[in-house]
Motif scaffolding. Structure first.
Motif, mmCIF file in Angstrom:
data_model
loop_
_atom_site.group_PDB
_atom_site.id
_atom_site.type_symbol
_atom_site.label_atom_id
_atom_site.label_comp_id
_atom_site.label_asym_id
_atom_site.label_seq_id
_atom_site.Cartn_x
_atom_site.Cartn_y
_atom_site.Cartn_z
ATOM 1 N N MET A 140 0.832 -1.200 0.000
ATOM 2 C CA MET A 140 0.000 0.000 0.000
ATOM 3 C C MET A 140 0.869 1.253 0.000
ATOM 4 N N ALA A 141 1.896 1.242 0.872
ATOM 5 C CA ALA A 141 2.786 2.408 0.951
ATOM 6 C C ALA A 141 3.468 2.637 -0.391
ATOM 7 N N ALA A 142 3.946 1.534 -1.003
ATOM 8 C CA ALA A 142 4.608 1.665 -2.305
ATOM 9 C C ALA A 142 3.625 2.220 -3.330
ATOM 10 N N GLY A 143 2.369 1.750 -3.297
ATOM 11 C CA GLY A 143 1.346 2.226 -4.217
ATOM 12 C C GLY A 143 1.073 3.709 -4.041
ATOM 13 N N LYS A 144 0.987 4.143 -2.782
ATOM 14 C CA LYS A 144 0.761 5.568 -2.519
ATOM 15 C C LYS A 144 1.936 6.408 -3.024
ATOM 16 N N LEU A 145 3.146 5.907 -2.806
ATOM 17 C CA LEU A 145 4.328 6.667 -3.217
ATOM 18 C C LEU A 145 4.445 6.720 -4.732
ATOM 19 N N GLN A 146 4.046 5.621 -5.380
ATOM 20 C CA GLN A 146 4.119 5.561 -6.839
ATOM 21 C C GLN A 146 2.951 6.311 -7.457
ATOM 22 N N GLU A 147 2.009 6.730 -6.613
ATOM 23 C CA GLU A 147 0.808 7.444 -7.041
ATOM 24 C C GLU A 147 -0.018 6.633 -8.020
ATOM 25 N N ILE A 148 -0.207 5.358 -7.676
ATOM 26 C CA ILE A 148 -1.089 4.494 -8.459
ATOM 27 C C ILE A 148 -2.512 5.007 -8.295
ATOM 28 N N LYS A 149 -3.240 5.037 -9.387
ATOM 29 C CA LYS A 149 -4.519 5.747 -9.413
ATOM 30 C C LYS A 149 -5.538 5.249 -8.393
ATOM 31 N N TRP A 150 -5.723 3.944 -8.306
ATOM 32 C CA TRP A 150 -6.819 3.458 -7.456
ATOM 33 C C TRP A 150 -6.467 3.420 -5.978
ATOM 34 N N ILE A 151 -5.239 3.829 -5.631
ATOM 35 C CA ILE A 151 -4.925 3.957 -4.206
ATOM 36 C C ILE A 151 -4.973 5.435 -3.850
ATOM 37 N N PRO A 152 -5.874 5.837 -2.937
ATOM 38 C CA PRO A 152 -6.023 7.264 -2.639
ATOM 39 C C PRO A 152 -4.755 7.845 -2.027
ATOM 40 N N GLN A 153 -4.318 9.010 -2.531
ATOM 41 C CA GLN A 153 -3.109 9.644 -2.016
ATOM 42 C C GLN A 153 -3.376 10.343 -0.694
ATOM 43 N N ARG A 154 -4.523 10.995 -0.653
ATOM 44 C CA ARG A 154 -4.887 11.703 0.581
ATOM 45 C C ARG A 154 -5.201 10.680 1.663
ATOM 46 N N PRO A 155 -4.973 11.027 2.913
ATOM 47 C CA PRO A 155 -5.350 10.108 3.979
ATOM 48 C C PRO A 155 -6.846 9.825 3.951
ATOM 49 N N VAL A 156 -7.221 8.556 4.053
ATOM 50 C CA VAL A 156 -8.641 8.198 4.070
ATOM 51 C C VAL A 156 -9.040 7.909 5.514
#
Lengths: 467, 142
Positions: A140-156
């Protein structure tokens, strides 16, 4: 005989691992550390393989080959992607620990349940919970850092989030205790624990924003190490315990440094959902910041004698480090003293800015820690803030209502003049207004960091050529 | 150096006493593995780790993280044992995936650490490389 050889090589490997980390104390000796680490790892692998019970050579060869096939490209990623790569490798580490724990449990359950003693079960449960939560959490952290679209960047965040998270963990622990008491009877709970750990890893990272990534990555680093320690307990292998403990303590120290640099606690980082609350508060009061053109800024810069550059994540996004190097070279040619002020949490992982600036061949003597440079700030003629925001916000010192109050900052506002390079007046990731931009001696240079610094370089190179 | 080190010390001690409390009820089965010496090793290694790592230059925290990444891929030892022994197929497969994951970490961890460390140049170092580059250029001209 073989047992003695193996144990002795494990002792040598442990010593080499300690040396590897010891040599990291100075950039001059650090590369020796890598060789020492490689030597230790080679010894560990070879001495494991001389065991005559090792027979499945094809499987080993195939797995190792795939390890190289994936590992080599992963080591060649651009340096801006290093935080993602690090998170991804924590995920691999967690996965390995989780799988070994799972395999060991079922092996013993089938072939000798008497091996599943209380101690072994405690270690296996610790290994799989830590392992699988590190696996999904790091993904998840890697996805957020890579800015993968379906992982929300903002804190949910949602209501009762912490309650649900802790509840899940509590259920996993209860299942764990049942398994420890009677592994055979409650064996069916084992997959449930795996599922809960996997889910918990995802839920733990969802509420975490970009500014907190350095702490979270360090924490996941620590978990990956601890899961290796637990594996050592399961397999009765002291090399695993020592190497895992070294990794665990490294992650722990880095997380402590990151938390201190933000004046926050672990619990606050993990359960606080930074950057959500303040966004609504911003923009109450409309003030205007003064603007300056790159040409004017260049004229001021050439008159300065001491310049400090404060880089932040924006520099990494804009890939501005090479332009900054050109700026550094030109200013140095004019006899101006240029230093870089590095805040511990600048960027997305510990030491991120240092690596990017080193990549651009800026000598490491010029990269100065926040604590060492702050006392010199009043003597500095010009501070250039490149893509940094919260780490130079004076509200951290003065405004008690600010969410970053108490966080140590680089005192850019104490310098005689300040240029802030920014795309727009939007508050940064944490959504907090920055007082610095409205100060009397601050001038904004609006635009992409790379382009603005390029302009500065253009104007300054004319000056240098004339001299 | 850190006030939180004390907290860590406390938690370690608590962890150890809880563990030994559990073990006290399990004396009989503790005979096959010497758990107490394992716990000793764990505790001492943690303190050595804290000692060594708090001295690491802050410049190098990113390479530090990637090298400890590679070091914690020591899980390769466990994966090799599982993959290599003559165990049922599903164990071998789980082991092989774990082996692949740890091997990836070892390879990429050490390689990228070295790549990053090569970039850290002192002022002298940089002057030297610049000189050799320009030196080559001049020798071609002459």
């Amino acid at each position: 005989m073989i047992y003695s050889i193996v144990q002795f090589s494990f002792i040598v490997a442990t010593a080499l691992f300690v040396f590897a980390l010891h040599w990291m104390k100075d950039p001059k000796t650090a590369r020796k550390g890598v060789f020492s680490g490689v030597a230790a790892m080679t010894i560990a692998i070879i001495s494991t393989l001389i065991d005559p019970a090792i027979v499945n050579w094809e499987w080993i060869a195939v797995a190792i080959a795939f390890g190289f096939i994936v590992g080599i490209p992963l080591s060649k990623v651009p340096l801006t992607a290093v935080p993602q790569r690090t998170a991804l490798s924590h995920a691999f580490g967690g996965l390995a620990a989780g799988l070994v724990g799972t395999a060991k449990f079922y092996l013993w359950l089938d072939e000798g349940p008497e091996n599943l003693t209380v101690f072994i079960m405690v270690a296996i449960i610790a290994e799989i919970i830590l392992g699988y939560l590190t696996f999904t959490g790091s993904l998840m952290a890697a996805g957020k850092l890579q800015e993968i679209k379906w992982i929300p960047q903002r804190p949910v965040t949602y209501k009762g989030q912490n309650f649900i998270n802790l509840g899940l963990l509590a259920v996993a622990v209860v299942f764990g205790i049942l398994l420890i008491i009677n592994p055979v009877e409650y064996g069916y709970l084992f997959p449930a624990i795996i599922f809960l750990a996997v889910l918990f890893g995802v839920l733990l990272i969802i509420p975490i924003g970009g500014a907190d990534m350095p702490t979270v990555i360090s924490l996941l680093n620590s978990y990956a190490g601890l899961s290796a320690v637990a594996m050592g307990f399961v397999l009765d292998n002291k090399l695993l315990v020592t190497a895992g403990a070294l990794d665990g303590s490294s992650g722990l120290i880095l997380s402590i440094i990151m938390c201190k640099a933000m004046n926050r606690s672990f619990t606050n980082v993990l359960f606080g959902a930074f950057g959500q609350v303040q966004a609504a508060k911003a923009g109450v009061e409309q003030r205007t910041a003064k603007q300056e053109t790159p040409e004017g800024a260049a004229q001021i810069l050439e008159q300065a004698s001491k310049v400090v550059i404060v880089p932040g994540y924006g520099m990494a996004v804009a890939q501005a480090q090479y332009r900054i190097r050109e700026l550094y070279d030109l200013l140095s040619k004019l006899g101006i003293d240029v230093k870089f002020a590095i805040h511990p949490v600048a960027g997305r992982m510990p030491g991120h800015m240092n690596v990017l600036l080193a990549e651009a061949k800026i000598p490491y003597e010029q990269l100065i820690e926040m604590d060492d440079i702050n006392s010199d700030m009043p003597q500095v003629d010009v501070v250039i803030v490149v893509g940094a925001n919260d780490v130079v916000n004076p509200a951290a010192r003065s405004d008690k209502s600010s969410p970053i109050f108490g966080m140590p900052i680089i005192n850019a506002d104490k310098a005689k003049m300040c240029f802030a390079i920014k795309r727009s007046m939007n508050p940064g990731f944490a959504g907090i207004e920055n007082e610095l931009y409205y100060a009397d001696h601050t001038f904004m240079l609006f635009g992409d960091a790379k382009a603005v610094i390029g302009e500065l370089v253009k104007h300054l190179s004319v000056v240098v050529a004339e001299k | 150096m850190f006030s939180k080190t004390k907290i860590l010390l406390l938690t370690t001690i608590i962890f150890l006493s809880v563990q030994s409390g559990i073990l006290a009820q399990d004396e009989t089965s503790a005979s096959s593995t010497d758990f107490y010496s394992m716990l000793f090793v764990f505790m001492l290694a943690t303190f050595i780790g804290i000692g060594v790592i708090s001295r690491v230059s802050r410049l190098l925290h990113t390479p530090l993280m990637s090298i400890t990444n590679a070091i914690s891929a020591i899980a390769v030892v466990g994966s090799l044992i599982l993959t290599g022994h003559d165990y049922p197929d599903y164990i071998t497969i789980l082991g092989a995936v774990a082996l692949f994951a740890s091997m990836t970490n070892i390879v990429s961890g050490f390689l990228i650490t070295d790549r990053m460390l090569k970039m850290f140049q002192s002022r002298q170092g940089r002057a030297l490389t610049d000189k050799t580059k320009s030196g080559k250029g001049e020798s071609k001209k002459s």
